[in-house]
Design a protein around this motif. Sequence first.
Motif, PDB file in Angstrom:
ATOM      1  N   PHE A 251       0.828  -1.094  -0.074  1.00 42.71           N
ATOM      2  CA  PHE A 251       0.216  -0.050  -0.007  1.00 42.71           C
ATOM      3  C   PHE A 251       0.964   1.276  -0.115  1.00 42.71           C
ATOM      4  O   PHE A 251       1.961   1.330   0.293  1.00 42.71           O
ATOM      5  CB  PHE A 251      -0.967  -0.124   1.220  1.00 42.71           C
ATOM      6  CG  PHE A 251      -1.925  -1.056   1.156  1.00 42.71           C
ATOM      7  CD1 PHE A 251      -3.249  -1.099   0.495  1.00 42.71           C
ATOM      8  CD2 PHE A 251      -1.832  -2.126   2.013  1.00 42.71           C
ATOM      9  CE1 PHE A 251      -4.045  -2.020   0.248  1.00 42.71           C
ATOM     10  CE2 PHE A 251      -2.447  -3.112   1.851  1.00 42.71           C
ATOM     11  CZ  PHE A 251      -3.751  -3.219   0.851  1.00 42.71           C
ATOM     12  N   TYR A 252       0.388   2.407  -0.481  1.00 42.80           N
ATOM     13  CA  TYR A 252       0.968   3.619  -0.672  1.00 42.80           C
ATOM     14  C   TYR A 252       1.949   3.943   0.503  1.00 42.80           C
ATOM     15  O   TYR A 252       3.045   4.260   0.610  1.00 42.80           O
ATOM     16  CB  TYR A 252       0.203   4.779  -1.180  1.00 42.80           C
ATOM     17  CG  TYR A 252       0.981   5.822  -1.957  1.00 42.80           C
ATOM     18  CD1 TYR A 252       2.245   5.567  -2.409  1.00 42.80           C
ATOM     19  CD2 TYR A 252       0.584   7.061  -1.526  1.00 42.80           C
ATOM     20  CE1 TYR A 252       2.795   6.771  -2.930  1.00 42.80           C
ATOM     21  CE2 TYR A 252       1.160   8.252  -2.034  1.00 42.80           C
ATOM     22  CZ  TYR A 252       2.481   7.952  -2.761  1.00 42.80           C
ATOM     23  OH  TYR A 252       3.192   9.349  -3.228  1.00 42.80           O
ATOM     24  N   GLU A 253       0.948   4.091   1.759  1.00 45.40           N
ATOM     25  CA  GLU A 253       1.436   4.534   3.046  1.00 45.40           C
ATOM     26  C   GLU A 253       2.960   3.697   3.491  1.00 45.40           C
ATOM     27  O   GLU A 253       3.891   4.460   3.570  1.00 45.40           O
ATOM     28  CB  GLU A 253       0.634   4.576   4.020  1.00 45.40           C
ATOM     29  CG  GLU A 253       0.909   5.427   5.239  1.00 45.40           C
ATOM     30  CD  GLU A 253       0.611   6.690   4.717  1.00 45.40           C
ATOM     31  OE1 GLU A 253       1.040   7.447   5.554  1.00 45.40           O
ATOM     32  OE2 GLU A 253      -0.365   7.060   3.888  1.00 45.40           O
ATOM     33  N   GLU A 254       2.735   2.554   3.289  1.00 46.56           N
ATOM     34  CA  GLU A 254       3.803   1.572   3.800  1.00 46.56           C
ATOM     35  C   GLU A 254       4.920   1.727   2.763  1.00 46.56           C
ATOM     36  O   GLU A 254       6.276   1.698   3.205  1.00 46.56           O
ATOM     37  CB  GLU A 254       3.431   0.043   3.510  1.00 46.56           C
ATOM     38  CG  GLU A 254       2.756  -0.443   5.069  1.00 46.56           C
ATOM     39  CD  GLU A 254       1.272  -0.164   4.856  1.00 46.56           C
ATOM     40  OE1 GLU A 254       0.798   0.230   4.027  1.00 46.56           O
ATOM     41  OE2 GLU A 254       0.908   0.115   6.170  1.00 46.56           O
ATOM     42  N   PHE A 255       4.646   2.005   1.286  1.00 44.26           N
ATOM     43  CA  PHE A 255       5.816   1.994   0.525  1.00 44.26           C
ATOM     44  C   PHE A 255       6.488   3.665   0.667  1.00 44.26           C
ATOM     45  O   PHE A 255       7.721   3.563   0.741  1.00 44.26           O
ATOM     46  CB  PHE A 255       5.199   2.291  -1.062  1.00 44.26           C
ATOM     47  CG  PHE A 255       6.223   2.795  -1.992  1.00 44.26           C
ATOM     48  CD1 PHE A 255       7.238   2.146  -2.155  1.00 44.26           C
ATOM     49  CD2 PHE A 255       5.928   3.961  -2.713  1.00 44.26           C
ATOM     50  CE1 PHE A 255       8.102   2.529  -3.355  1.00 44.26           C
ATOM     51  CE2 PHE A 255       6.721   4.441  -3.653  1.00 44.26           C
ATOM     52  CZ  PHE A 255       7.857   3.698  -3.999  1.00 44.26           C
ATOM     53  N   LEU A 256       5.471   4.422   1.101  1.00 49.77           N
ATOM     54  CA  LEU A 256       6.388   5.747   1.400  1.00 49.77           C
ATOM     55  C   LEU A 256       7.163   5.676   2.621  1.00 49.77           C
ATOM     56  O   LEU A 256       8.493   6.092   2.631  1.00 49.77           O
ATOM     57  CB  LEU A 256       5.337   6.945   1.577  1.00 49.77           C
ATOM     58  CG  LEU A 256       4.469   7.396   0.105  1.00 49.77           C
ATOM     59  CD1 LEU A 256       3.555   8.337   1.187  1.00 49.77           C
ATOM     60  CD2 LEU A 256       5.505   7.839  -0.619  1.00 49.77           C
ATOM     61  N   ASN A 257       6.563   4.942   3.535  1.00 52.51           N
ATOM     62  CA  ASN A 257       7.834   4.802   4.875  1.00 52.51           C
ATOM     63  C   ASN A 257       9.071   4.169   4.418  1.00 52.51           C
ATOM     64  O   ASN A 257      10.000   4.286   4.805  1.00 52.51           O
ATOM     65  CB  ASN A 257       7.162   3.983   5.906  1.00 52.51           C
ATOM     66  CG  ASN A 257       5.851   4.778   6.499  1.00 52.51           C
ATOM     67  OD1 ASN A 257       5.994   5.842   6.481  1.00 52.51           O
ATOM     68  ND2 ASN A 257       4.660   4.031   7.044  1.00 52.51           N
ATOM     69  N   SER A 258       8.790   2.988   3.508  1.00 54.56           N
ATOM     70  CA  SER A 258      10.212   2.193   3.416  1.00 54.56           C
ATOM     71  C   SER A 258      10.906   3.244   2.459  1.00 54.56           C
ATOM     72  O   SER A 258      12.296   3.201   2.529  1.00 54.56           O
ATOM     73  CB  SER A 258       9.635   0.998   2.569  1.00 54.56           C
ATOM     74  OG  SER A 258       9.046   0.208   3.295  1.00 54.56           O
ATOM     75  N   ARG A 259      10.509   3.972   1.598  1.00 60.16           N
ATOM     76  CA  ARG A 259      11.352   4.633   0.795  1.00 60.16           C
ATOM     77  C   ARG A 259      11.819   5.931   1.407  1.00 60.16           C
ATOM     78  O   ARG A 259      13.053   6.098   1.140  1.00 60.16           O
ATOM     79  CB  ARG A 259      10.324   5.259  -0.602  1.00 60.16           C
ATOM     80  CG  ARG A 259      11.191   6.049  -1.562  1.00 60.16           C
ATOM     81  CD  ARG A 259      10.305   6.605  -2.678  1.00 60.16           C
ATOM     82  NE  ARG A 259       9.597   7.706  -2.064  1.00 60.16           N
ATOM     83  CZ  ARG A 259       8.888   8.307  -2.913  1.00 60.16           C
ATOM     84  NH1 ARG A 259       8.713   8.077  -4.395  1.00 60.16           N
ATOM     85  NH2 ARG A 259       7.992   9.321  -2.555  1.00 60.16           N
ATOM     86  N   LYS A 260      11.137   6.322   2.104  1.00 60.21           N
ATOM     87  CA  LYS A 260      11.911   7.376   3.238  1.00 60.21           C
ATOM     88  C   LYS A 260      13.235   6.945   3.827  1.00 60.21           C
ATOM     89  O   LYS A 260      14.265   7.497   3.950  1.00 60.21           O
ATOM     90  CB  LYS A 260      10.941   7.824   4.247  1.00 60.21           C
ATOM     91  CG  LYS A 260      11.325   9.230   4.844  1.00 60.21           C
ATOM     92  CD  LYS A 260      10.142   9.383   5.954  1.00 60.21           C
ATOM     93  CE  LYS A 260      10.391  10.575   6.917  1.00 60.21           C
ATOM     94  NZ  LYS A 260       9.328  10.881   7.781  1.00 60.21           N
ATOM     95  N   GLY A 261      13.214   5.673   4.310  1.00 62.00           N
ATOM     96  CA  GLY A 261      14.405   5.184   5.085  1.00 62.00           C
ATOM     97  C   GLY A 261      15.634   4.919   4.084  1.00 62.00           C
ATOM     98  O   GLY A 261      16.716   4.915   4.385  1.00 62.00           O
ATOM     99  N   MET A 262      14.932   4.638   2.615  1.00 65.24           N
ATOM    100  CA  MET A 262      16.169   4.657   1.583  1.00 65.24           C
ATOM    101  C   MET A 262      16.785   5.833   0.960  1.00 65.24           C
ATOM    102  O   MET A 262      17.480   5.708   0.426  1.00 65.24           O
ATOM    103  CB  MET A 262      15.624   3.428   0.859  1.00 65.24           C
ATOM    104  CG  MET A 262      15.285   2.124   1.265  1.00 65.24           C
ATOM    105  SD  MET A 262      14.885   0.822  -0.067  1.00 65.24           S
ATOM    106  CE  MET A 262      13.100   1.056  -0.052  1.00 65.24           C
ATOM    107  N   GLU A 263      15.866   6.956   1.140  1.00 62.09           N
ATOM    108  CA  GLU A 263      16.133   8.090   0.299  1.00 62.09           C
ATOM    109  C   GLU A 263      17.664   8.817   0.413  1.00 62.09           C
ATOM    110  O   GLU A 263      18.155   9.226  -0.640  1.00 62.09           O
ATOM    111  CB  GLU A 263      15.324   9.346   0.716  1.00 62.09           C
ATOM    112  CG  GLU A 263      14.729  10.226  -0.006  1.00 62.09           C
ATOM    113  CD  GLU A 263      14.223   9.737  -1.139  1.00 62.09           C
ATOM    114  OE1 GLU A 263      13.148   9.016  -1.148  1.00 62.09           O
ATOM    115  OE2 GLU A 263      14.759   9.879  -2.197  1.00 62.09           O
ATOM    116  N   PRO A 264      18.271   8.547   1.564  1.00 63.87           N
ATOM    117  CA  PRO A 264      19.604   9.000   1.480  1.00 63.87           C
ATOM    118  C   PRO A 264      20.454   8.404   0.387  1.00 63.87           C
ATOM    119  O   PRO A 264      21.538   9.091  -0.239  1.00 63.87           O
ATOM    120  CB  PRO A 264      19.974   8.853   2.984  1.00 63.87           C
ATOM    121  CG  PRO A 264      18.987   8.441   3.832  1.00 63.87           C
ATOM    122  CD  PRO A 264      17.869   8.093   3.118  1.00 63.87           C
ATOM    123  N   LEU A 265      20.457   6.943   0.434  1.00 63.25           N
ATOM    124  CA  LEU A 265      21.236   6.565  -0.502  1.00 63.25           C
ATOM    125  C   LEU A 265      20.366   6.603  -2.042  1.00 63.25           C
ATOM    126  O   LEU A 265      21.107   6.700  -2.887  1.00 63.25           O
ATOM    127  CB  LEU A 265      21.323   4.948  -0.324  1.00 63.25           C
ATOM    128  CG  LEU A 265      22.757   4.257  -0.829  1.00 63.25           C
ATOM    129  CD1 LEU A 265      23.669   5.114  -0.254  1.00 63.25           C
ATOM    130  CD2 LEU A 265      22.652   3.110  -0.059  1.00 63.25           C
TER     131      LEU A 265
END
Lengths: 79, 177
Positions: free
Chosen positions: B156-170
């Motif tokens: 779901f979009y919410e979970e995706f956004l949370n996961s992507r946020k964690g990976m954003e620096p890289l």
Amino acid sequence: MNNNERLIIAFSESLNINPAEVRDELAYNSIPQWDSVAHMVLVAKLEGEFDVMLEMDDIIDMNSVGKSREILAQHGVVF
Amino acid sequence: MNWTFSKYQVLFRPVDKQDIEQLRVWRNRDDIRSNMLDQSIISEQQQVKWYESLSLRSDRYHFSLVFREQLIGYANVSLSGDSGETGLFIGHEKYRGSFLALCVGVALSDFCFNELKLEEIKATVLPHNSAAIRFNEQLGYKTEEKLPDRIIMTLFYEEFLNSRKGMEPLLSRFQKN
């Protein structure tokens, strides 16, 4: 502490695994602890520990402990 | 359906006829085929037929993945109402099992949610394919159903956004300046 020991500790702390598990063959995504988030932590840790800036190609190529050592060596780190 | 976009320096473009033989060779490789629901060997003739059928369906997107002007793999999205099912493989040896595969997964999910406006994305994974299960979990997928021969995972979009946020620096390092 030599650079090899620093490398092992960096991996051990970033992936939250025992230093004895840090062997050259250990590969990205081969264990649950070395996932993409841990990879990010690892990149930051290695950059800080060895004072290097890893490029996109380095991050893609850094898919095992052995390969990481090679890449750091290319950045002037002596093992 | 045809769509072209680029993210994290990976170009997602419609499958070209020139790509299909390389895609077939990768698709037939044991390490890739063994993780597919359909594990049969695809012949050249079947591949051509598949290629010719791509334009007939308006509910499917098929992408060739190109990185630094090299074909590296394939991805697809199949639509079903507000839901979509995705699949992808990286065939190029240099990039298999690398962080770039995750960039592809994030970019494809982003496309599904932000361009296609899907409410959920599903992925079907074979139970033995722990790498794909972990890969999907890193993107935020949750297991919805465990069947004897397959696992259905949903994002779901919410979970995706949370996961992507964690990976954003890289991930941000993979954005072109």
